[in-house]
Motif scaffolding. Structure first.
Motif, PDB file in Angstrom:
ATOM      1  N   GLU A   1      98.484 -30.222  61.004  1.00  0.00           N
ATOM      2  CA  GLU A   1      97.773 -32.341  60.275  1.00  0.00           C
ATOM      3  C   GLU A   1      96.378 -32.356  61.247  1.00  0.00           C
ATOM      4  O   GLU A   1      95.806 -32.806  60.100  1.00  0.00           O
TER       5      GLU A   1
ATOM      6  N   LYS B   1     113.319 -32.451  66.953  1.00  0.00           N
ATOM      7  CA  LYS B   1     112.024 -33.799  66.019  1.00  0.00           C
ATOM      8  C   LYS B   1     111.367 -34.447  67.256  1.00  0.00           C
ATOM      9  O   LYS B   1     109.928 -34.071  67.324  1.00  0.00           O
TER      10      LYS B   1
ATOM     11  N   VAL C   1     100.864 -30.122  71.174  1.00  0.00           N
ATOM     12  CA  VAL C   1     101.751 -29.700  70.133  1.00  0.00           C
ATOM     13  C   VAL C   1     103.026 -28.980  70.846  1.00  0.00           C
ATOM     14  O   VAL C   1     104.076 -28.354  70.499  1.00  0.00           O
TER      15      VAL C   1
ATOM     16  N   ARG D   1     105.862 -27.517  66.034  1.00  0.00           N
ATOM     17  CA  ARG D   1     105.250 -27.285  66.232  1.00  0.00           C
ATOM     18  C   ARG D   1     103.646 -27.165  65.859  1.00  0.00           C
ATOM     19  O   ARG D   1     102.615 -27.916  65.348  1.00  0.00           O
TER      20      ARG D   1
ATOM     21  N   SER E   1     103.490 -25.838  53.997  1.00  0.00           N
ATOM     22  CA  SER E   1     103.594 -26.349  55.541  1.00  0.00           C
ATOM     23  C   SER E   1     104.843 -25.360  56.575  1.00  0.00           C
ATOM     24  O   SER E   1     106.323 -25.042  54.929  1.00  0.00           O
TER      25      SER E   1
ATOM     26  N   SER F   1     103.463 -27.239  61.808  1.00  0.00           N
ATOM     27  CA  SER F   1     103.555 -28.248  61.230  1.00  0.00           C
ATOM     28  C   SER F   1     102.939 -29.454  61.231  1.00  0.00           C
ATOM     29  O   SER F   1     101.392 -29.274  60.603  1.00  0.00           O
ATOM     30  N   ARG F   2     103.399 -29.529  62.664  1.00  0.00           N
ATOM     31  CA  ARG F   2     102.426 -30.582  63.279  1.00  0.00           C
ATOM     32  C   ARG F   2     101.224 -30.463  63.612  1.00  0.00           C
ATOM     33  O   ARG F   2      99.736 -31.076  63.153  1.00  0.00           O
TER      34      ARG F   2
END
Length: 290
Positions: A250, A201, A265, A244, A50, A246-247
C-alpha cells in the motif's frame, strides 16, 4: 418447512446481477468519494493483490465460459467464511474464477448476537478456519436487502447496519454457527488465535516476542505455534511478515523510497525486505516504486 425454489432462484439472479453491476463499475465507485463502499469483485487464478485474505463472510458465484454470446455464466452461490486472516495462497481458499461479495468479520457484533441467542462454545482443539456451505433463502434475502440498501447514501445510513446485523444472525444459525461461536469465545483455540492475530495486527512493525504473546493469550509457546500452524498455516512470525508486506504494498503505491517503506513496516534490512517482497508478489518493490 416449505421451500420456495422460484424465490430462491430469483434471489440468486438478483444478487449475482447486482454484484456484477457493482464490480463492472468498480473504478467509478473508487473515484467518487460520496459513493457507497462495498467489497466485491472477481477472483482469478492470478497472484492475489494482497498476501492476506481478511476474516469475513463471502458469497461467491462461480463462473464458467459459455458457447453462446454471453462471456460466462454464473452458478448457484456458495457461502464461505474465513474465521481468521489467512495467507491468500492457503489451499483451503479455492482460487476459482468467481464473482463475489463480502463483509468483514465484526467480533463485537458476533459476540453480542451469540449472547442474545444463548449460545455456548465447546472447547475445540482444531480451529475450523474456513467454512463453506450453501446459503438458505433467509440469508439470501438479507444479503439482497443489504445490497439494495446501498442504492443511496440515505438508505445506507438508515438500513445497512440493521441488515448487516441480520446477515450475521442468519450466519450464526447456519452450519457455520458453531465455528463462529467458538471464535468469539475466550477459552477456545479459535478465540486464542484470534486474540493473538489481533495483537500482531496492532503491533506488526514491532519486534515480536513469542513468549510475551503466548502469555497474553494464555497458552504456552508450543501451543501457540501449533494453533497457528493448524488454523492459519504459518507461524506467528510468518503471519507478521505477511502483514508487513501487505502494508508495504500500500505504501509503495504512494512512491516513497523502498528503504523508507521497509523501515516503516518493521524491516531492519532493505535487502531482506526486497527478497520477501519478490517472493510474495512476484515483482521487485523497486519496480513498483518506479
Amino acid at each position: 418447512m416449505y421451500f420456495d425454489k422460484a424465490r430462491y432462484d430469483e434471489l440468486c439472479d438478483q444478487i449475482g446481477s447486482r454484484v456484477e453491476q457493482l464490480s463492472s463499475s468498480h473504478r467509478e465507485h473508487q473515484s467518487d468519494s460520496s459513493a457507497p463502499r462495498l467489497t466485491h469483485g472477481w477472483t482469478t487464478n492470478n497472484i492475489p493483490p494482497s498476501p492476506l485474505r481478511c476474516a469475513g463472510f463471502r458469497i461467491e458465484f462461480e463462473t464458467a465460459a459459455t458457447a453462446s454470446l454471453e462471456p460466462y455464466r454464473l452458478f448457484s452461490p456458495r457461502c464461505q467464511i474465513c474465521l481468521l486472516d489467512l495467507p491468500a495462497n492457503d489451499s483451503r481458499l479455492q482460487r476459482r474464477s468467481s464473482l463475489f461479495f463480502e463483509l468483514p468479520l465484526k467480533f463485537g457484533l458476533l459476540y453480542e448476537l451469540s449472547l442474545s441467542l444463548g449460545a455456548s462454545a465447546t472447547i475445540r482443539t482444531v480451529v475450523d478456519s474456513v467454512v463453506e456451505f450453501a446459503p438458505d433463502i433467509r440469508l439470501l434475502d438479507a444479503v439482497w436487502r443489504y445490497l439494495k440498501s446501498h442504492d443511496s447514501p440515505q438508505d445506507t445510513i438508515a438500513l445497512a447496519t440493521s441488515t448487516e446485523r441480520e446477515i450475521w444472525y442468519h450466519l450464526l444459525c447456519s452450519p457455520a454457527g458453531p465455528a463462529l461461536i467458538s471464535l468469539v469465545a475466550y477459552y477456545t483455540a479459535a478465540g486464542r488465535v484470534r486474540r493473538a492475530t489481533s495483537w500482531i495486527k496492532q503491533h506488526y512493525a514491532e519486534k515480536l516476542a513469542i513468549e510475551d504473546l503466548a502469555y497474553q493469550v494464555g497458552v504456552s509457546t508450543s501451543s501457540l505455534y501449533s494453533n497457528f500452524r493448524r488454523s492459519i498455516g504459518v507461524t506467528p512470525v510468518g503471519f507478521q511478515r505477511l502483514l508487513r508486506l501487505s502494508r508495504a504494498c500500500e505504501l509503495i503505491t504512494g512512491h516513497p523510497q523502498v528503504s523508507a517503506v521497509a523501515l516503516s513496516v518493521g524491516y531492519e534490512s532493505t535487502r531482506q525486505f526486497a527478497r520477501d517482497y519478490v517472493k510474495t508478489y512476484g515483482v521487485s518493490p523497486y519496480r513498483q516504486e518506479n
